[in-house]
Design a protein around this motif. Structure first.
Motif, short mmCIF file in Angstrom:
data_model
loop_
_atom_site.label_atom_id
_atom_site.label_comp_id
_atom_site.label_asym_id
_atom_site.label_seq_id
_atom_site.Cartn_x
_atom_site.Cartn_y
_atom_site.Cartn_z
N GLU A 1 0.85 -1.20 0.00
CA GLU A 1 0.00 0.00 0.00
C GLU A 1 0.88 1.25 0.00
OE1 GLU A 1 -3.30 0.87 -0.20
OE2 GLU A 1 -2.45 2.88 -0.07
N PRO A 2 0.67 2.15 -0.97
CA PRO A 2 1.49 3.37 -1.00
C PRO A 2 1.12 4.41 0.05
CG PRO A 2 -0.01 3.33 -2.90
CD PRO A 2 -0.19 2.04 -2.17
N ALA A 3 -0.15 4.43 0.50
CA ALA A 3 -0.61 5.56 1.35
C ALA A 3 -0.27 5.33 2.83
CB ALA A 3 -2.12 5.74 1.18
N ASP A 4 0.61 6.17 3.36
CA ASP A 4 0.97 6.06 4.79
C ASP A 4 -0.25 6.24 5.67
OD1 ASP A 4 3.60 5.76 4.02
OD2 ASP A 4 4.13 7.86 4.36
N VAL A 5 -1.13 7.16 5.28
CA VAL A 5 -2.31 7.43 6.12
C VAL A 5 -3.22 6.20 6.16
CG1 VAL A 5 -4.41 8.83 6.31
CG2 VAL A 5 -2.22 9.93 5.88
N GLY A 6 -3.35 5.51 5.02
CA GLY A 6 -4.14 4.27 5.00
C GLY A 6 -3.61 3.29 6.02
N TRP A 7 -2.30 3.10 6.01
CA TRP A 7 -1.67 2.16 6.95
C TRP A 7 -1.94 2.59 8.40
CZ3 TRP A 7 -0.16 -2.58 7.01
CH2 TRP A 7 0.71 -3.04 7.98
N LYS A 8 -1.85 3.90 8.68
CA LYS A 8 -2.13 4.38 10.06
C LYS A 8 -3.57 4.10 10.45
CE LYS A 8 1.35 7.95 10.26
NZ LYS A 8 1.60 9.22 9.60
N LEU A 9 -4.50 4.31 9.50
CA LEU A 9 -5.92 4.10 9.80
C LEU A 9 -6.23 2.62 10.06
CD1 LEU A 9 -7.51 6.50 7.14
CD2 LEU A 9 -7.53 6.81 9.63
N ALA A 10 -5.31 1.75 9.64
CA ALA A 10 -5.52 0.30 9.83
C ALA A 10 -5.16 -0.15 11.24
CB ALA A 10 -4.69 -0.47 8.80
N ALA A 11 -4.56 0.73 12.05
CA ALA A 11 -3.95 0.30 13.31
C ALA A 11 -4.90 -0.50 14.21
CB ALA A 11 -3.39 1.51 14.05
N GLY A 12 -6.12 -0.02 14.38
CA GLY A 12 -7.07 -0.70 15.28
C GLY A 12 -7.41 -2.09 14.76
N ARG A 13 -7.62 -2.19 13.46
CA ARG A 13 -7.96 -3.50 12.87
C ARG A 13 -6.77 -4.45 13.00
NH1 ARG A 13 -11.66 -0.12 9.89
NH2 ARG A 13 -10.03 1.01 8.81
N LEU A 14 -5.56 -3.93 12.89
CA LEU A 14 -4.37 -4.78 13.00
C LEU A 14 -4.19 -5.28 14.44
CD1 LEU A 14 -1.93 -2.79 10.68
CD2 LEU A 14 -3.04 -4.99 10.22
N ARG A 15 -4.54 -4.42 15.41
CA ARG A 15 -4.44 -4.85 16.81
C ARG A 15 -5.45 -5.94 17.12
NH1 ARG A 15 -3.41 0.57 17.96
NH2 ARG A 15 -5.63 0.99 18.20
N ALA A 16 -6.60 -5.88 16.44
CA ALA A 16 -7.70 -6.79 16.79
C ALA A 16 -7.60 -8.16 16.11
CB ALA A 16 -9.03 -6.13 16.40
N THR A 17 -6.68 -8.32 15.18
CA THR A 17 -6.62 -9.60 14.46
C THR A 17 -5.51 -10.50 15.00
OG1 THR A 17 -6.39 -10.66 12.28
CG2 THR A 17 -5.07 -8.69 12.63
N GLY A 18 -5.72 -11.80 14.86
CA GLY A 18 -4.68 -12.75 15.25
C GLY A 18 -3.76 -13.07 14.07
N VAL A 19 -4.04 -12.52 12.90
CA VAL A 19 -3.23 -12.82 11.71
C VAL A 19 -2.09 -11.81 11.61
CG1 VAL A 19 -3.26 -12.93 9.18
CG2 VAL A 19 -5.25 -13.74 10.47
N PRO A 20 -0.85 -12.29 11.54
CA PRO A 20 0.28 -11.34 11.39
C PRO A 20 0.23 -10.64 10.04
CG PRO A 20 1.06 -13.59 11.88
CD PRO A 20 -0.40 -13.69 11.58
N VAL A 21 0.28 -9.30 10.08
CA VAL A 21 0.23 -8.51 8.85
C VAL A 21 1.43 -7.57 8.86
CG1 VAL A 21 -1.09 -6.85 7.47
CG2 VAL A 21 -2.31 -8.52 8.89
N GLN A 22 2.17 -7.56 7.76
CA GLN A 22 3.32 -6.65 7.68
C GLN A 22 3.15 -5.77 6.45
OE1 GLN A 22 7.03 -8.55 6.84
NE2 GLN A 22 8.23 -6.81 7.54
N ARG A 23 3.43 -4.47 6.61
CA ARG A 23 3.45 -3.60 5.42
C ARG A 23 4.76 -3.91 4.70
NH1 ARG A 23 3.39 3.01 4.99
NH2 ARG A 23 2.72 3.13 2.82
#
Ligand SMILES: C[S@@+](CC[C@H](N)C(=O)[O-])C[C@H]1O[C@@H](n2cnc3c(N)ncnc32)[C@H](O)[C@@H]1O
Length: 205
Positions: free
Chosen positions: A62-84
């Motif tokens: 994903e190119p958009a830094d803001v998109g990645w920041k907005l994902a923070a809550g969803r990333l905390r809530a998942t058990g699946v490891p996600v890396q940008r």
């Protein structure tokens, strides 16, 4: 990209693409994902809640830094490891044959050279791996297509290069994918020029 593209547009996309009506479509497209997955056009992580537990890890592109920041809550809530893991679907920083699945939701409309991006997805997918997709594009009806051609210049300007007239299935087959599942439909509640969706599975032989 400027202030609008960098800061405002990712927030608009987070709201527009985050409508509850999209949730059943996200669930359908993510169903069956397993193992190592690359998601192109990760946006603000709106697919994260729909990753099945069978997914081992996700490489988000994903190119958009803001998109990645907005994902923070969803990333905390998942058990699946996600890396940008990448910034551009047209140039994936991964080895050949390294992913079991790829995922793309409403992204092929926006990537500038979509043919190059699809050849990159094929390169990094293992033989027999598949791309799960839902994309809006060229409508099945001529009357709607005429409107899509008229409105596309405005759409591209306002939505960061988003095209209305890309022939989703044609692009996938030209890239060498074999479509094994396909549902073409107008999304309920969306204007037809924007909601002509193709949802399916594209196998990389
Ligand atoms: C309409 S949004 C969809 C976002 C997300 N896939 C979703 O379903 O909510 C299109 C996304 O493609 C991303 N994008 C634009 N150019 C890209 C590129 N060259 N490579 C990867 N993603 C790109 C945008 O930043 C944006 O997040």
């Amino acid at each position: 990209m400027g202030m609008y593209g960098e800061h405002v547009l990712p927030r608009i996309i987070n709201v527009a693409c985050g409508l509850k009506s999209a949730a059943p479509l996200r669930r359908r497209v993510c169903e069956g994902l397993e193992g190592d997955v690359v998601e192109i056009g990760f946006g603000s992580g709106l697919n994260v809640p729909f990753y099945p537990a069978t997914v081992a890890r996700v490489a988000a592109v994903e190119p958009a830094d803001v998109g990645w920041k907005l994902a923070a809550g969803r990333l905390r809530a998942t058990g699946v490891p996600v890396q940008r893991a990448g910034l551009d679907g047209q140039s994936l920083p991964f080895a050949d044959d390294s992913y079991d699945f790829a995922l793309s939701t409403w992204t092929l409309c926006t990537i500038p050279d979509v043919a190059v991006a699809l050849s990159e997805v094929r390169r990094v997918l293992k033989p027999g791996g598949s791309l799960r997709f839902i994309e809006h594009g060229l409508a099945p009806d001529e009357r709607v297509r005429r409107w899509q051609h008229r409105l596309e210049p405005v759409q591209k300007r306002v939505f960061g290069g988003c095209h209305l007239t890309r022939p989703v299935v044609g692009l996938l087959t030209t890239a060498g994918f074999t479509i094994t599942e396909l549902d073409v439909f107008y999304e309920e509640g969306a204007p037809k020029f924007l909601g002509a969706n193709s949802l399916g599975v594209a196998l990389s032989p």
